[in-house]
Design a protein around this motif. Structure first.
Motif, PDB file in Angstrom:
ATOM      1  N   LEU A 261       0.785  -1.230   0.000  1.00  0.00           N
ATOM      2  CA  LEU A 261       0.000   0.000   0.000  1.00  0.00           C
ATOM      3  C   LEU A 261       0.823   1.288   0.000  1.00  0.00           C
ATOM      4  CD1 LEU A 261      -2.989  -0.796   2.399  1.00  0.00           C
ATOM      5  CD2 LEU A 261      -2.769  -1.180  -0.056  1.00  0.00           C
ATOM      6  N   HIS A 262       2.033   1.251   0.572  1.00  0.00           N
ATOM      7  CA  HIS A 262       2.751   2.529   0.663  1.00  0.00           C
ATOM      8  C   HIS A 262       4.266   2.434   0.450  1.00  0.00           C
ATOM      9  CE1 HIS A 262       4.570   2.355   4.834  1.00  0.00           C
ATOM     10  NE2 HIS A 262       3.790   1.293   4.856  1.00  0.00           N
ATOM     11  N   GLU A 263       4.906   1.359   0.881  1.00  0.00           N
ATOM     12  CA  GLU A 263       6.368   1.334   0.841  1.00  0.00           C
ATOM     13  C   GLU A 263       6.930   1.428  -0.575  1.00  0.00           C
ATOM     14  OE1 GLU A 263       8.299  -1.724   3.050  1.00  0.00           O
ATOM     15  OE2 GLU A 263       7.846  -0.783   4.973  1.00  0.00           O
ATOM     16  N   ASP A 264       6.361   0.699  -1.510  1.00  0.00           N
ATOM     17  CA  ASP A 264       6.881   0.730  -2.877  1.00  0.00           C
ATOM     18  C   ASP A 264       6.763   2.116  -3.500  1.00  0.00           C
ATOM     19  OD1 ASP A 264       7.602  -1.922  -2.817  1.00  0.00           O
ATOM     20  OD2 ASP A 264       5.773  -2.648  -3.781  1.00  0.00           O
ATOM     21  N   TYR A 265       5.731   2.847  -3.136  1.00  0.00           N
ATOM     22  CA  TYR A 265       5.541   4.191  -3.676  1.00  0.00           C
ATOM     23  C   TYR A 265       6.530   5.186  -3.056  1.00  0.00           C
ATOM     24  CZ  TYR A 265       1.189   2.063  -5.225  1.00  0.00           C
ATOM     25  OH  TYR A 265       0.261   1.219  -5.800  1.00  0.00           O
ATOM     26  N   ARG A 266       6.879   4.968  -1.796  1.00  0.00           N
ATOM     27  CA  ARG A 266       7.762   5.890  -1.095  1.00  0.00           C
ATOM     28  C   ARG A 266       9.237   5.523  -1.234  1.00  0.00           C
ATOM     29  NH1 ARG A 266       3.688   6.203   4.185  1.00  0.00           N
ATOM     30  NH2 ARG A 266       2.579   8.080   3.488  1.00  0.00           N
ATOM     31  N   ALA A 267       9.502   4.342  -1.747  1.00  0.00           N
ATOM     32  CA  ALA A 267      10.889   3.867  -1.855  1.00  0.00           C
ATOM     33  C   ALA A 267      11.746   4.813  -2.689  1.00  0.00           C
ATOM     34  CB  ALA A 267      10.914   2.467  -2.458  1.00  0.00           C
ATOM     35  N   GLY A 268      11.160   5.406  -3.718  1.00  0.00           N
ATOM     36  CA  GLY A 268      11.919   6.306  -4.575  1.00  0.00           C
ATOM     37  C   GLY A 268      12.360   7.587  -3.886  1.00  0.00           C
ATOM     38  N   LEU A 269      11.761   7.893  -2.730  1.00  0.00           N
ATOM     39  CA  LEU A 269      12.125   9.090  -1.968  1.00  0.00           C
ATOM     40  C   LEU A 269      13.281   8.831  -1.004  1.00  0.00           C
ATOM     41  CD1 LEU A 269       8.508  10.285  -1.041  1.00  0.00           C
ATOM     42  CD2 LEU A 269       9.918  11.046  -2.969  1.00  0.00           C
ATOM     43  N   ILE A 270      13.680   7.562  -0.884  1.00  0.00           N
ATOM     44  CA  ILE A 270      14.712   7.168   0.086  1.00  0.00           C
ATOM     45  C   ILE A 270      15.806   6.409  -0.651  1.00  0.00           C
ATOM     46  CG2 ILE A 270      15.163   5.899   2.223  1.00  0.00           C
ATOM     47  CD1 ILE A 270      12.050   6.158   2.690  1.00  0.00           C
ATOM     48  N   GLU A 271      16.917   7.048  -0.843  1.00  0.00           N
ATOM     49  CA  GLU A 271      18.016   6.452  -1.611  1.00  0.00           C
ATOM     50  C   GLU A 271      18.499   5.158  -0.961  1.00  0.00           C
ATOM     51  OE1 GLU A 271      22.077   8.027  -3.862  1.00  0.00           O
ATOM     52  OE2 GLU A 271      21.091   9.262  -2.346  1.00  0.00           O
ATOM     53  N   ASN A 272      18.679   4.118  -1.777  1.00  0.00           N
ATOM     54  CA  ASN A 272      19.177   2.809  -1.332  1.00  0.00           C
ATOM     55  C   ASN A 272      18.191   2.053  -0.439  1.00  0.00           C
ATOM     56  OD1 ASN A 272      22.086   4.671  -1.085  1.00  0.00           O
ATOM     57  ND2 ASN A 272      21.973   2.939  -2.500  1.00  0.00           N
ATOM     58  N   PHE A 273      16.916   2.398  -0.495  1.00  0.00           N
ATOM     59  CA  PHE A 273      15.929   1.776   0.397  1.00  0.00           C
ATOM     60  C   PHE A 273      15.919   0.253   0.273  1.00  0.00           C
ATOM     61  CE2 PHE A 273      11.480   0.283   1.044  1.00  0.00           C
ATOM     62  CZ  PHE A 273      11.419   0.489   2.414  1.00  0.00           C
ATOM     63  N   TYR A 274      15.784  -0.257  -0.944  1.00  0.00           N
ATOM     64  CA  TYR A 274      15.706  -1.709  -1.124  1.00  0.00           C
ATOM     65  C   TYR A 274      17.038  -2.390  -0.807  1.00  0.00           C
ATOM     66  CZ  TYR A 274      11.156  -1.064  -3.341  1.00  0.00           C
ATOM     67  OH  TYR A 274       9.846  -0.750  -3.589  1.00  0.00           O
ATOM     68  N   ASP A 275      18.142  -1.732  -1.123  1.00  0.00           N
ATOM     69  CA  ASP A 275      19.455  -2.295  -0.791  1.00  0.00           C
ATOM     70  C   ASP A 275      19.599  -2.473   0.720  1.00  0.00           C
ATOM     71  OD1 ASP A 275      20.178  -2.304  -3.469  1.00  0.00           O
ATOM     72  OD2 ASP A 275      21.091  -0.313  -3.374  1.00  0.00           O
ATOM     73  N   ILE A 276      19.137  -1.457   1.460  1.00  0.00           N
ATOM     74  CA  ILE A 276      19.229  -1.523   2.920  1.00  0.00           C
ATOM     75  C   ILE A 276      18.328  -2.623   3.467  1.00  0.00           C
ATOM     76  CG2 ILE A 276      18.788  -0.260   5.067  1.00  0.00           C
ATOM     77  CD1 ILE A 276      19.539   2.309   3.495  1.00  0.00           C
ATOM     78  N   LYS A 277      17.102  -2.722   2.932  1.00  0.00           N
ATOM     79  CA  LYS A 277      16.191  -3.777   3.385  1.00  0.00           C
ATOM     80  C   LYS A 277      16.784  -5.158   3.140  1.00  0.00           C
ATOM     81  CE  LYS A 277      11.820  -3.930   3.269  1.00  0.00           C
ATOM     82  NZ  LYS A 277      10.387  -4.008   2.903  1.00  0.00           N
ATOM     83  N   ASN A 278      17.379  -5.337   1.970  1.00  0.00           N
ATOM     84  CA  ASN A 278      17.971  -6.641   1.643  1.00  0.00           C
ATOM     85  C   ASN A 278      19.135  -6.973   2.559  1.00  0.00           C
ATOM     86  OD1 ASN A 278      16.161  -7.096  -0.447  1.00  0.00           O
ATOM     87  ND2 ASN A 278      17.498  -6.181  -2.001  1.00  0.00           N
ATOM     88  N   GLU A 279      19.950  -5.966   2.859  1.00  0.00           N
ATOM     89  CA  GLU A 279      21.091  -6.195   3.743  1.00  0.00           C
ATOM     90  C   GLU A 279      20.619  -6.533   5.151  1.00  0.00           C
ATOM     91  OE1 GLU A 279      24.980  -6.787   4.836  1.00  0.00           O
ATOM     92  OE2 GLU A 279      24.170  -6.488   2.802  1.00  0.00           O
ATOM     93  N   CYS A 280      19.566  -5.870   5.623  1.00  0.00           N
ATOM     94  CA  CYS A 280      19.013  -6.174   6.946  1.00  0.00           C
ATOM     95  C   CYS A 280      18.545  -7.625   7.015  1.00  0.00           C
ATOM     96  CB  CYS A 280      17.851  -5.234   7.267  1.00  0.00           C
ATOM     97  SG  CYS A 280      18.326  -3.522   7.606  1.00  0.00           S
ATOM     98  N   SER A 281      17.904  -8.087   5.962  1.00  0.00           N
ATOM     99  CA  SER A 281      17.440  -9.477   5.924  1.00  0.00           C
ATOM    100  C   SER A 281      18.607 -10.445   5.964  1.00  0.00           C
ATOM    101  CB  SER A 281      16.597  -9.713   4.668  1.00  0.00           C
ATOM    102  OG  SER A 281      15.407  -8.951   4.715  1.00  0.00           O
ATOM    103  N   LYS A 282      19.678 -10.107   5.250  1.00  0.00           N
ATOM    104  CA  LYS A 282      20.880 -10.951   5.274  1.00  0.00           C
ATOM    105  C   LYS A 282      21.480 -11.027   6.673  1.00  0.00           C
ATOM    106  CE  LYS A 282      22.296  -9.978   0.486  1.00  0.00           C
ATOM    107  NZ  LYS A 282      23.338  -9.322  -0.351  1.00  0.00           N
ATOM    108  N   GLN A 283      21.284  -9.951   7.452  1.00  0.00           N
ATOM    109  CA  GLN A 283      21.856  -9.896   8.798  1.00  0.00           C
ATOM    110  C   GLN A 283      20.877 -10.420   9.858  1.00  0.00           C
ATOM    111  OE1 GLN A 283      24.932  -9.245   9.306  1.00  0.00           O
ATOM    112  NE2 GLN A 283      25.458  -8.418   7.281  1.00  0.00           N
ATOM    113  N   ASN A 284      19.940 -11.283   9.426  1.00  0.00           N
ATOM    114  CA  ASN A 284      19.041 -12.008  10.331  1.00  0.00           C
ATOM    115  C   ASN A 284      17.984 -11.134  11.016  1.00  0.00           C
ATOM    116  OD1 ASN A 284      20.350 -14.541   9.897  1.00  0.00           O
ATOM    117  ND2 ASN A 284      21.985 -13.870  11.290  1.00  0.00           N
TER     118      ASN A 284
END
Length: 295
Positions: free
Chosen positions: A216-239
């Motif tokens: 509902l909202h994160e995908d639309y706001r992701a473009g306003l936050i540089e590296n958003f998906y990269d950070i999310k992916n790294e957090c997942s890798k770090q358990n």
């Protein structure tokens, strides 16, 4: 003289757009005193030392409702909640101002009436309810009333707040959202909100990674936050148990097991490789909410 302490809050928590919120142990403190005359501020920038200050606006709303007229006001601010970062800074000011005004006037309003007045002023209750009552809450508006319930989190978890050095206004974050959503998106989020509440209540923490996903909202706001998906992916890798945008952003919130010792160090090392500066802060859930002290 009255002192009010209000916790920071994180709204949405992934799929719970405008209805889920959680309070964390990071606070704003306001010391308010009725004086002979005038309006005096301490602890804020010069541009906020006027009648447009949100704390004063909230106090005035309360005074108008209960028909109380102070002679003058002194407002001292100790702020530890960053502004325009998605951590409920405006909700803290609204709740703090209304609670302080109510206390100065002899507490004519009940806590439920403070909730209604605060939610009316803020426009939605997702940050207001946890700021006032603490813990994790689900809130809805029904016929101009705020209905809420606290969620019992069975297992010990902690939160890690990733705060960037840039602001993002709620207005700008709201502007990128669509006016309508696809039926499937609504069903997607409804299921995950239910799964999240069930997982937290039953202690099934491994389900949170799926439960916190959002359409509902994160995908639309992701473009306003540089590296958003990269950070999310790294957090997942770090358990990380779950990773989600805090409120309207740009802060990113991470749920962790209480005994996780390595996440903060590892994610800080990763964030230091990126363009923007990010603060990494582990916080516990605040279960008390706003506290009022008469001094």
């Amino acid at each position: 003289m009255v002192e009010v302490r209000v916790p920071a809050t994180s709204a949405n928590i992934g799929p719970g757009f405008d209805c889920l919120g959680i309070a964390v142990k990071k606070y704003n403190r306001f010391v308010v005193e009725e004086i002979e005359e005038g309006l005096v501020f301490e602890g804020c920038d010069e541009e906020f030392k006027n009648e447009d200050n949100l704390i004063y606006v909230a106090m005035k709303k309360c005074f108008d409702k209960i028909k109380y007229k102070p002679k003058g006001l002194s407002i001292k601010i100790e702020s530890d909640i960053p502004v325009s970062r998605g951590l409920g800074s405006s909700a803290a000011c609204v709740v703090g101002g209304i609670l302080a005004a109510n206390e100065l006037a002899g507490s004519p309003l009940s806590k439920e009436e403070v909730l209604e007045l605060s939610a009316e002023m803020e426009g939605h209750p997702d940050n207001i309810t946890p700021a006032l009552y603490g813990g994790m809450t689900v809130s809805v508006t029904e016929e101009d009333r705020t209905i809420y319930n606290k969620i019992n989190i069975k297992e010990d978890i902690k939160l890690c707040v990733l705060i960037p050095d840039f602001k993002l206004s709620t207005e700008k974050a709201r502007a990128v959202l669509p006016r309508s959503i696809d039926y499937k998106q609504g069903v997607y989020n409804i299921g995950r909100v239910a799964l999240m509440i069930s997982a937290l209540s039953n202690g099934d923490l491994d389900l949170l990674k799926v439960a916190c996903k959002d359409k509902l909202h994160e995908d639309y706001r992701a473009g306003l936050i540089e590296n958003f998906y990269d950070i999310k992916n790294e957090c997942s890798k770090q358990n990380a148990l779950a990773v989600f945008l805090s409120g309207a952003g740009p802060t990113i919130m991470v749920m962790l097991r209480k005994d996780d010792k390595d996440f903060s160090t590892n994610i800080k090392s990763y964030l230091d490789t990126l363009k923007n500066n990010w603060q990494v802060l582990e916080v516990d859930i605040d279960n008390d909410g706003a506290i009022v002290l008469s001094l």
